[in-house]
Design a protein around this motif. Structure first.
Motif, short mmCIF file in Angstrom:
data_model
loop_
_atom_site.label_atom_id
_atom_site.label_comp_id
_atom_site.label_asym_id
_atom_site.label_seq_id
_atom_site.Cartn_x
_atom_site.Cartn_y
_atom_site.Cartn_z
N HIS A 95 0.82 -1.21 0.00
CA HIS A 95 0.00 0.00 0.00
C HIS A 95 0.86 1.26 0.00
CE1 HIS A 95 -3.37 -2.64 0.74
NE2 HIS A 95 -2.64 -3.22 1.67
N PRO A 96 0.22 2.41 -0.28
CA PRO A 96 0.98 3.66 -0.24
C PRO A 96 1.54 3.93 1.16
CG PRO A 96 -1.17 3.99 -1.27
CD PRO A 96 -1.18 2.61 -0.71
N VAL A 97 2.62 4.68 1.20
CA VAL A 97 3.24 5.07 2.48
C VAL A 97 2.24 5.93 3.27
CG1 VAL A 97 5.08 6.45 3.52
CG2 VAL A 97 5.56 5.02 1.53
N VAL A 98 2.05 5.61 4.53
CA VAL A 98 1.17 6.44 5.36
C VAL A 98 2.00 7.21 6.39
CG1 VAL A 98 -0.89 4.98 5.09
CG2 VAL A 98 0.65 4.60 7.01
N VAL A 99 1.45 8.33 6.84
CA VAL A 99 2.21 9.20 7.75
C VAL A 99 1.40 9.46 9.03
CG1 VAL A 99 3.31 11.45 8.03
CG2 VAL A 99 3.44 10.26 5.82
N VAL A 100 2.07 9.21 10.15
CA VAL A 100 1.53 9.50 11.48
C VAL A 100 2.22 10.79 11.92
CG1 VAL A 100 1.34 8.66 13.85
CG2 VAL A 100 1.56 7.01 11.96
N ALA A 101 1.46 11.80 12.31
CA ALA A 101 2.11 13.05 12.70
C ALA A 101 1.38 13.67 13.89
CB ALA A 101 2.11 14.04 11.53
N GLY A 102 2.12 14.44 14.67
CA GLY A 102 1.52 15.11 15.82
C GLY A 102 2.56 15.34 16.88
N ALA A 122 -2.04 18.84 5.54
CA ALA A 122 -0.78 18.59 4.82
C ALA A 122 -0.73 17.16 4.26
CB ALA A 122 0.41 18.83 5.76
N GLY A 123 -1.68 16.29 4.66
CA GLY A 123 -1.74 14.96 4.06
C GLY A 123 -1.47 13.79 5.00
N ALA A 124 -1.32 14.06 6.32
CA ALA A 124 -1.12 12.93 7.25
C ALA A 124 -2.43 12.15 7.38
CB ALA A 124 -0.70 13.45 8.62
N GLN A 125 -2.29 10.85 7.65
CA GLN A 125 -3.49 10.02 7.83
C GLN A 125 -3.80 9.77 9.30
OE1 GLN A 125 -1.01 9.21 5.78
NE2 GLN A 125 -1.94 9.16 3.76
N PHE A 126 -2.74 9.79 10.15
CA PHE A 126 -2.92 9.48 11.57
C PHE A 126 -2.39 10.64 12.41
CE2 PHE A 126 -1.89 4.71 10.60
CZ PHE A 126 -3.10 4.57 9.93
N LEU A 127 -3.05 10.83 13.57
CA LEU A 127 -2.56 11.81 14.55
C LEU A 127 -1.92 11.07 15.71
CD1 LEU A 127 -2.56 14.80 15.63
CD2 LEU A 127 -4.67 14.17 16.85
N ARG A 128 -0.73 11.48 16.08
CA ARG A 128 -0.10 10.92 17.27
C ARG A 128 -0.11 11.96 18.39
NH1 ARG A 128 5.39 9.79 18.78
NH2 ARG A 128 4.68 10.96 20.60
N GLY A 129 0.02 11.51 19.62
CA GLY A 129 0.11 12.42 20.75
C GLY A 129 0.11 11.58 22.01
N GLY A 130 1.06 11.86 22.90
CA GLY A 130 1.18 11.06 24.11
C GLY A 130 0.33 11.61 25.24
N ALA A 131 -0.43 10.71 25.87
CA ALA A 131 -1.17 11.07 27.09
C ALA A 131 -0.35 10.60 28.30
CB ALA A 131 -2.53 10.41 27.08
N ASP A 296 6.89 1.32 5.20
CA ASP A 296 5.47 1.40 4.86
C ASP A 296 4.82 2.62 5.47
OD1 ASP A 296 5.75 -1.16 3.69
OD2 ASP A 296 5.51 -2.09 5.66
N ALA A 297 5.50 3.21 6.46
CA ALA A 297 4.90 4.33 7.18
C ALA A 297 5.99 5.16 7.85
CB ALA A 297 3.94 3.79 8.24
N LEU A 298 5.64 6.41 8.14
CA LEU A 298 6.56 7.31 8.85
C LEU A 298 5.84 7.85 10.08
CD1 LEU A 298 7.88 9.53 5.91
CD2 LEU A 298 9.25 7.89 7.25
N MET A 299 6.61 8.12 11.14
CA MET A 299 6.07 8.82 12.29
C MET A 299 6.87 10.11 12.47
SD MET A 299 5.82 7.72 16.27
CE MET A 299 4.18 7.03 16.20
N ILE A 300 6.16 11.24 12.46
CA ILE A 300 6.83 12.54 12.51
C ILE A 300 6.24 13.37 13.66
CG2 ILE A 300 7.37 14.64 11.16
CD1 ILE A 300 8.35 12.18 9.68
#
Ligand code: PEP
Ligand code: MN
Length: 346
Positions: A95-102, A122-131, A296-300
């Protein structure tokens, strides 16, 4: 031991062989590919011979011993790449590369919603954030805990982005799983086997970061704990490892592990250049290199004002820098046949 069945083996035959293998006291692992069905035998296979396996049925094409200690995570047991689906978005080698950002940490309602909308546009598919934040010092910001989970739910509502957030403690699994679309296991918990076993019973994908000094085998065996406990949806995340020279980068980002993992496992692979380098100025080059390496994916990590971040500001991009990065990511992904990235409808 794996038993590969011939193309077109009837399902009754697969069931029959599975039953016999169970009677032999093995736990069968069945992987149905487009051409073949592969039956993996888990248990002490030294007591069974290859010829016994060939004798199971004329539909047996090949019998092989698997020496690796990880089984379910191996390509032998599961030759085709696994796709992990997250809110309708596929993550995996096909699949296309997906991006997790936050942001590293969820700091307030305003900042998480603002960041979510910015990374989404900007095109990210997932939101990251630590609780819940695993901090080296007990005096540093530990995360807002459960109240931050509510803010992540708010940000998903506002942006439509899937949520990735860390679970540090077994006691928090239920609360985190209520909000998270993907539960992250941080580097420091990669070998927390009791946590991994419990996450094997959760009905959500698990993002398993590589431990600070974990070998590839240790990492894949950690994934095996989750798979063996019943959860097939594991994504591996390379986030840098310890080395002898960390003067200029926070960790050593092991990009060679991406093609290595591809030969060993069917599980999707993510690369996190923010924790890998610890410096925002290196995130772009390592992101693009990670795509070239086959991730397959990046986390930024992205923060509205990195200089004021409560954690990991030095490695966080501004929303504007993230937008520029995403333009390059799209181009490089396209070059390697891993674009375009699907946009999520809000
Ligand atoms: C994080 O993702 O913010 C984090 C703490 O990552 P790691 O476990 O890789 O250090
Ligand atoms: Mn962080």
């Amino acid at each position: 031991m794996i038993i590969v069945l011939k193309q077109g083996t009837p399902s009754e035959v697969v069931d029959e062989i599975t039953q016999i293998v169970k009677n032999w006291s093995f736990e069968p692992h069945i992987s149905v590919g487009s051409a073949h069905v592969v039956l993996g035998l888990i248990g002490d296979t030294s007591v069974v011979s290859e010829s016994q396996c060939y004798g199971l049925s004329p539909f047996v094409e090949k019998v092989m011993r698997v020496e690796k200690r990880f089984k379910r995570a191996s390509r032998e047991f599961h030759p085709e790449p696994t796709t992990v689906w997250v809110r309708g978005i596929p993550v995996g080698a096909d699949h296309p590369v997906v991006v997790v950002a936050g942001p590293c940490s969820v700091e307030s309602a305003d900042m998480i919603v603002e960041t979510a909308l910015a990374v989404k546009s900007a095109g990210a598919q997932f939101l990251r954030g630590g609780a819940f934040k695993p901090r080296t010092s007990p005096y540093e910001f530990q995360g807002h805990g459960e109240s931050a989970l509510d803010l992540l739910a708010e940000a998903r509502e506002a942006s439509g982005l899937a949520i990735v957030t860390e679970v540090m403690d077994s006691l928090d699994i239920i609360a985190v799983a209520q909000v998270a679309d993907v539960l992250q296991v941080g580097a420091r918990n990669m070998q927390n086997y009791s946590l991994l076993k419990k996450l094997g019973q959760v009905d959500k994908p698990i993002l398993l970061k590589r431990g600070l000094s974990a070998t590839v085998n240790e990492w894949l065996l950690a994934a095996e704990y989750i798979l063996a406990a019943g959860n097939p949806n594991v994504i591996l995340c390379e986030r840098g490892i310890r080395s002898f020279d960390q003067q200029y980068t926070r960790n050593v980002l092991d990009l060679a592990v991406v093609p290595v993992l591809r030969t060993l496992t069917h599980l999707p692979i993510m690369v996190d250049p923010a924790h890998g380098t610890g410096k925002s100025q290196f995130v772009r080059s390592m992101s693009l290199a990670a795509i070239a390496a086959g991730t397959d994916a990046l986390m930024i990590e992205v923060h509205p004002t990195p200089a004021k971040a409560l954690s990991d500001g030095a490695q966080s991009l501004t929303p504007e820098q993230f937008r520029e990065l995403m333009a390059d990511v799209a181009q490089v992904a396209h070059l390697f046949d891993r674009g375009p990235q699907p946009l999520v409808a809000v």
